[in-house]
Design a protein around this motif. Structure first.
Motif, short mmCIF file in Angstrom:
data_model
loop_
_atom_site.label_atom_id
_atom_site.label_comp_id
_atom_site.label_asym_id
_atom_site.label_seq_id
_atom_site.Cartn_x
_atom_site.Cartn_y
_atom_site.Cartn_z
N TRP A 139 0.86 -1.16 -0.08
CA TRP A 139 -0.07 -0.06 -0.05
C TRP A 139 0.89 1.32 -0.10
N GLY A 195 -1.08 2.80 -3.00
CA GLY A 195 -2.11 3.78 -2.73
C GLY A 195 -1.67 5.16 -2.88
N PRO A 215 -5.98 -3.66 1.96
CA PRO A 215 -4.77 -3.02 1.30
C PRO A 215 -3.49 -2.91 2.30
N GLY A 216 -3.95 -2.91 3.70
CA GLY A 216 -2.79 -2.82 4.44
C GLY A 216 -2.17 -4.10 4.59
N VAL A 266 -6.14 -2.65 -3.77
CA VAL A 266 -4.77 -1.93 -3.13
C VAL A 266 -4.55 -0.67 -3.73
N GLY A 282 -6.76 1.91 -1.48
CA GLY A 282 -5.82 2.41 -0.88
C GLY A 282 -5.65 4.04 -1.07
N VAL A 301 3.98 -0.40 6.83
CA VAL A 301 2.61 0.50 6.86
C VAL A 301 2.38 1.32 8.26
N LEU A 344 -7.77 0.24 5.63
CA LEU A 344 -6.75 -0.45 4.99
C LEU A 344 -6.89 -2.18 5.62
#
Length: 496
Positions: free
Chosen positions: A338, A342, A382-383, A395, A399, A433, A456
């Motif tokens: 991400w 993102g 996404p995380g 993602v 994201g 992250v 996320l």
């Protein structure tokens, strides 16, 4: 773009069994760097600082001959270590002395030096090799693409093993000198600055230098016949763009109308993320059938498919944004993807906002409205999306929505301070992250863990009240921003 699934527990167990204890206290480096998604990626026991690659390539036969000189430092008392590589090796030397070597698995080159290497020792590894990269399949696929007049090495999460031996994981970044001899009339393009060219006996050698730390998957090589444009940015940064001579003329025109705006896009992104972090910039469009674009450092790769329906500056902005988010600050593990996708996707939204074709909020509202609660889109976190979903739309788009939620929560001043400050704090390094969450909390002075967890990590659509509280429109029907077709066109391949 290829994704391969590895069962982490089983492979990790097998890797552990492959590391016998050494009677003299020295032990082999691990055959994997410890990435949960890809346990076989990278290696333990040493840290690379520089790759010097001296190559010769014949496009007619796809024969690649190479000598790789690798500068590294041991991180343990080392009896043996691995490099990730797929071609046939003829000789290995460590600190000038011949070393024995063997292969195992798909890409493990196991090197045993003549004597143990104490922790903290600078070492020089020389590997001589040759082969036809297109004949090599690792884990069932190839990252080497033949073209009508040459070849291209570009892929994520790996492409290095088809053309040079390496510690193949973003966590071990290094500088590069890439020297490539090709038949006269053919060109060789790589990362960074072209320092010189020389010609002798029907061969031309191109010498490229990338002088800032670079992940192995971000190293690229393109060989063929190109139309090349050169210039400088307003700040004096050298620009090199290249287009295969045999591209369809309409596609080539659309590609040039897009890639030639690279300097403009970099100038815009410097206002968002801070000073450009590298020694050159540009892009190349080879005649390949692949459908993705990739943020190869200083010189992004673009498939011609992005331009078959006309120009697309959005994908240019996406890959250039990666020069900050992905290249300058790279993932610690591939689960942190991400931090690459993102942010590059959100850069497209900011470009749309600048161009008056839809604000970032309007794009966030539109994406939110397009995916009802029962859409599988929301099941991807996404995380930590998992290796099988690392490059799924969520993602990118969910994201980017997470960043709009952050912007709404902390306000523009803190939001853009976070985007720029993050680059300074982790320049030329790696991050996770969780590091970004803590940094955003520190800069904004606000607790943000719940926000990031919602956007996320939860495998469900953020509830309407929560989304509306952060400025999202939860209506079923939201007008499509004018920029969305261009952004969506990037989805027809993959923006990676």
């Amino acid at each position: 773009m290829y994704r391969r699934l590895i069962v982490p527990g089983a492979l990790a167990a097998s890797l552990m069994l492959a590391i016998p204890a050494s009677a003299d206290g020295y032990s082999p480096g691990a055959p994997g760097i410890g990435d949960p998604y890809y346990p076989a990626y990278g290696n333990g026991g040493y840290d690379v600082s520089h790759y010097d690659l001296r190559l010769k390539y014949q496009p007619k036969t796809d024969l690649l001959e190479g000598t790789a000189t690798i500068l590294a430092t041991t991180t343990q008392d080392l009896s043996r270590f691995d490099l990730d590589f797929g071609l046939k090796v003829s000789e290995v030397r460590v600190n000038g002395i011949r070393a024995s070597f063997a292969t195992s698995g798909d890409e493990e080159l196991e090197i045993t030096p003549a004597a143990g290497l104490p922790k903290g020792t600078p070492i020089t590894i020389v590997v001589r090799y040759s082969g036809k990269p297109s004949d090599v399949k690792l884990f069932g696929f190839t990252s080497w693409a033949r073209t009508p007049d040459g070849a291209v090495a570009a892929n994520e999460p790996e492409s290095a093993a088809w053309w040079f031996p390496s510690n193949d994981h973003p966590r071990d970044k290094a500088t590069y000198d890439v020297s490539v001899a090709v038949p006269d009339g053919t060109q060789a393009i790589s990362n960074g600055v072209l320092t010189s060219t020389t010609s002798q006996l029907g061969w031309t050698r191109y010498n490229w230098r990338s002088d800032k730390p670079q992940a192995t998957y971000l190293a690229t090589l393109a060989i063929g016949r190109f139309d090349i444009t050169t210039g400088t940015t307003a700040n004096g940064l050298p620009v090199v763009n290249a287009y295969s001579k045999d591209l369809d003329p309409a596609t080539k025109d659309a590609a040039r109308a897009s890639v030639e705006r690279t300097s403009e896009a970099v100038e815009f992104l410097e206002g968002v993320f801070g000073p450009y972090p590298f020694n050159a910039v540009g892009g190349y469009v080879p005649n390949v059938s692949a459908g993705f674009a990739l943020e190869t450092q200083t010189r992004p790769f673009y498939s011609p498919k992005f331009f078959t329906k006309g120009s697309n500056v959005s994908v240019i902005v996406h890959e250039l944004a990666h020069q900050w988010y992905g290249d300058n600050v790279s993932v610690h593990n591939w689960a942190d993807i991400w931090l690459n996708e993102g942010f590059a996707s959100y850069a497209e939204w900011l470009w749309s906002e600048k161009e008056g074709e839809g604000t970032a909020q309007e794009l966030a509202d539109y994406v939110y409205a397009q995916h009802p609660a029962d859409d599988p889109f929301w099941t991807v976190a996404p995380g930590d999306p998992g290796a099988a979903h690392q490059f799924d739309d969520a993602v990118y788009d969910r994201g980017a929505m997470a960043l709009q939620a952050l912007r709404n929560a902390v306000g523009d001043d803190d939001f853009f301070a976070i985007l720029k400050g993050w680059q300074k704090e982790h320049a030329y390094g790696n991050a996770q992250v969780g590091d970004f969450v803590k940094y955003a909390e520190r800069v904004s002075g606000k607790p943000l863990a719940d926000l990031f967890d919602t956007w996320l990590y939860q495998p469900s659509r953020p509830a309407s009240p929560a989304a509306e509280a952060l400025g999202f429109k939860a209506a079923r029907s939201v007008p499509q921003p004018r920029s969305w077709p261009a952004i969506a066109r990037a989805h027809s391949g993959s923006r990676i």
